[in-house]
Design a protein around this motif. Structure first.
Motif, short mmCIF file in Angstrom:
data_model
loop_
_atom_site.label_atom_id
_atom_site.label_comp_id
_atom_site.label_asym_id
_atom_site.label_seq_id
_atom_site.Cartn_x
_atom_site.Cartn_y
_atom_site.Cartn_z
N GLU A 294 -14.50 6.40 8.41
CA GLU A 294 -14.15 6.67 7.01
C GLU A 294 -13.66 8.10 6.81
O GLU A 294 -12.80 8.34 5.97
N TYR B 299 -21.13 -4.37 7.90
CA TYR B 299 -19.95 -3.56 7.55
C TYR B 299 -18.72 -4.45 7.41
O TYR B 299 -17.96 -4.35 6.44
N ALA C 224 -18.76 -6.67 4.28
CA ALA C 224 -18.46 -5.91 3.06
C ALA C 224 -16.98 -5.49 3.04
O ALA C 224 -16.32 -5.57 2.00
N ALA C 225 -16.45 -5.07 4.20
CA ALA C 225 -15.06 -4.57 4.23
C ALA C 225 -14.07 -5.68 3.87
O ALA C 225 -13.17 -5.48 3.05
N THR D 128 0.82 -1.22 0.00
CA THR D 128 0.00 0.00 0.00
C THR D 128 0.85 1.27 0.00
O THR D 128 0.32 2.38 -0.07
N ALA E 119 -14.77 -8.46 2.27
CA ALA E 119 -15.04 -8.96 0.91
C ALA E 119 -14.43 -8.05 -0.15
O ALA E 119 -14.23 -8.47 -1.29
N GLN E 120 -14.11 -6.80 0.21
CA GLN E 120 -13.42 -5.92 -0.75
C GLN E 120 -11.99 -6.39 -0.97
O GLN E 120 -11.37 -6.06 -1.98
N GLU E 121 -11.46 -7.09 0.03
CA GLU E 121 -10.04 -7.48 -0.06
C GLU E 121 -9.84 -8.88 -0.64
O GLU E 121 -8.88 -9.11 -1.38
N GLN F 99 -6.93 -13.83 6.33
CA GLN F 99 -6.48 -12.54 5.79
C GLN F 99 -4.95 -12.49 5.73
O GLN F 99 -4.38 -11.97 4.77
N LYS G 67 -11.20 2.89 7.56
CA LYS G 67 -12.30 1.93 7.39
C LYS G 67 -12.78 1.57 8.78
O LYS G 67 -11.94 1.25 9.64
#
Ligand SMILES: Cc1cc2nc3c(=O)[nH]c(=O)nc-3n(C[C@H](O)[C@H](O)[C@H](O)COP(=O)(O)OP(=O)(O)OC[C@H]3O[C@@H](n4cnc5c(N)ncnc54)[C@H](O)[C@@H]3O)c2cc1C
Ligand SMILES: NC(=O)c1ccc[n+]([C@@H]2O[C@H](COP(=O)([O-])OP(=O)(O)OC[C@H]3O[C@@H](n4cnc5c(N)ncnc54)[C@H](O)[C@@H]3O)[C@@H](O)[C@H]2O)c1
Length: 477
Positions: free
Chosen positions: A379, A217, A220-221, A66, A223-225, A188, A391
């Motif tokens: 956020e 939340y 979804a958070a 990142t 699952a974005q990764e 993860q 996040k």
């Protein structure tokens, strides 16, 4: 048959058992501690410590990954799986070494090796050759990963947390079943270390949070990764050669076939009580076979048997295992004069990114209409954005009658630290106003906590809408 007479027998030399043994000895009583496996504890050998070592490697890879977002380009991340696992095992072995050393410092006469089973409430058979007669017994036998029948034909392709920490190298792909605490932390981390990970859940549960807004939340958070379905539709799981083939419905609603090197079974843990011979003790058991016990004394009924740590399936966490072991050991030593021990406010942290935490009463523990919720999103929170860790969501629950903090759930940056502030405030019985009257530095993520507390304070002033909090909620069962 060798016969041993003692005041207290402790079954299990894990974190709870060691604390229990020391508490008995501190009371000047005799004790034996019985272990069927290697010394070193679950936490140090295959739990808390090696999982955090793997996560630390993943965090290092993720920081490089990142870095370009900050204008720092370090090139492509190259993960050396053998080196990663070598450090995990080396550092893990160092931690285990300290625990083994302190366990082996216990008088050898007090240490027994072998599997313990009750012959009656005061008699244990240890292995084939030893019988122990004890005035009281502490059960501190820990827990084991649950292996669902759907995995039964996968042979060595189905793994649990223990297996990961003896890997010499990272595999190419892992299907994780169970996005709970273990699945999220390990899944993860593996994903960030370059392993292809797909995570399958059930019933929408993600981590330990019970607040529906946080659950959504979190789902979804994450699952974005990486691919995560918190309520997966899986048609079949079967072994083909050295791989596992899974047919499942993807995020686009299409059925797909995935091939993986391993399936990580992380669908929960079961207390190690089924082979203890508890049927010979006369104790009343719950649906999972755990003796009914008092969580403040750890005593099973009015017997001389005490249950501590993961074995009682109440709060399966390291600090709770140590506290419970200490209370159980002291009470076993002074039986029948048992005392209530001090239990700390509930606190649980998941070392995912973002981290997750629950403190005090969780959303699911509270009665609808009898609490107000103060909320903040991370956020747009200043410091979180600065660090590109913006996040997350924090929800604090407050008692509309007294204004006190009841509990909180969160997903977000530095949750491990914020959770401690919240747990300490909860244990002190602080009100939302008490907490707002304390310093908040700038710019820190805790300013987000202040926003949530201010939100709760405003709602407390408005008053609850559904019931009269000082009467109806008090009279509720
Ligand atoms: C992957 C993973 C990560 C974790 N991370 C964290 C974390 O970050 N923070 C945290 O707070 N908690 C964490 N935990 C939970 C924590 O490890 C446990 O709550 C804690 O180790 C439980 O301690 P215990 O003494 O109850 O059990 P254990 O340490 O498992 O001790 C039980 C002992 O009893 C022995 N035994 C069992 N049956 C018998 C018998 N019949 N006779 C003789 N001996 C017997 C076993 O061999 C074992 O040595 C994690 C767990 C896992 C699996
Ligand atoms: N950071 C920490 O403190 C830490 C880390 C790891 C473990 N632990 C302790 O270990 C305990 C056990 O952790 P865990 O992750 O094994 O259990 P868990 O209960 O946290 O998670 C199990 C997950 O598996 C899912 N599941 C159940 N059946 C399934 C199925 N058929 N298919 C897919 N998913 C399914 C559940 O919905 C849940 O999300 C935790 O409760 C915690 O106390 C703590």
């Amino acid at each position: 048959m060798k016969k041993i007479e003692t005041d207290v027998a402790v079954i299990g030399a894990g974190s709870a058992g060691l604390a229990a043994y020391r508490a008995v000895r501190a009371q000047g009583k005799r004790a034996v501690i019985i272990e069927s496996w290697e010394y070193g504890t679950t936490c140090a050998r295959v739990g808390c410590m090696p999982s955090k070592l793997l996560i630390a490697a993943a965090e290092a890879a993720h920081a490089v990954d990142t870095a370009p977002a900050f204008g720092v380009d370090t090139g492509i991340v190259d993960v050396d799986g053998r080196a990663v696992m070598e450090r995990v095992r080396r550092e893990r072995d160092r931690f285990v070494g300290f625990v083994v050393e302190s366990t082996e410092a216990i008088d050898p006469a007090d240490r027994l090796h072998g599997y313990a089973r009750f012959e009656d409430a005061n008699t244990l058979r240890v292995g084939e050759g030893v019988r122990v007669r004890a005035d009281s017994v502490v059960i501190a036998t820990g827990s084991s990963p649950m292996l669902l029948p759907i995995f039964q034909d996968l042979g060595d392709r189905v793994i649990v947390n223990d297996d990961i920490f003896s890997w010499q190298d990272l595999p190419r792909s892992v299907a994780v079943f169970g996005p709970g605490v273990i699945g999220l932390e390990l899944g993860q981390a593996l994903h960030r270390l370059g392993v292809r990970v797909v995570m399958f859940g059930k019933g929408g549960l993600v981590g330990p949070v019970t607040d529906p807004k946080l659950r959504d939340y979190a789902a979804a958070a994450f699952a974005q990764e990486f691919p995560l379905d918190a309520d997966a539709d899986v048609d079949f799981i079967r072994r083909e050669g050295e791989q596992v083939v899974i047919r499942y419905r993807g995020a686009d609603d299409e059925w797909r076939i995935g091939r993986f090197d391993y399936v990580l079974a992380a669908t929960g843990r079961v207390p190690n009580v089924s082979d203890l011979g508890l049927e010979n003790t006369g104790l009343a058991l719950d649906a999972r076979g755990v003796p009914l016990f008092d969580r403040e004394t750890l005593q099973a009924g009015d017997s001389a048997i005490f249950v501590a740590g993961d074995a009682n399936n109440d709060r399966p966490l390291l600090h709770e295992a140590s506290d419970e072991g200490r209370i159980a050991g002291a009470n076993a030593a002074r039986f029948p004069f048992v005392k209530r021990g001090v239990r700390t406010s509930p606190l649980a942290v998941v070392f995912s990114d973002p981290q997750m935490a629950t403190i005090g009463s969780r959303y699911a523990d509270l009665r609808p209409g009898c609490f107000v919720i103060g909320e903040v999103s991370f956020e747009n929170q200043g410091r979180s954005r600065v660090m590109l860790q913006n996040k997350g969501l924090l929800r604090v629950y407050a008692d509309p009658c007294s204004g006190r903090l009841l509990g909180a759930e969160m997903i977000g940056p530095r949750a491990e630290h914020m959770a401690h502030l919240l747990a300490w405030a909860h244990q002190q019985g602080l009100s939302i106003d008490d907490m707002l009257g304390m310093p908040f530095y700038h710019p820190v993520v805790e300013e987000g906590l202040r926003t949530a507390l201010r939100d709760a304070a405003a709602k407390l002033r408005e008053g609850p809408s559904l019931v009269d909090p000082c009467n109806d909620c008090r009279t509720a069962a």
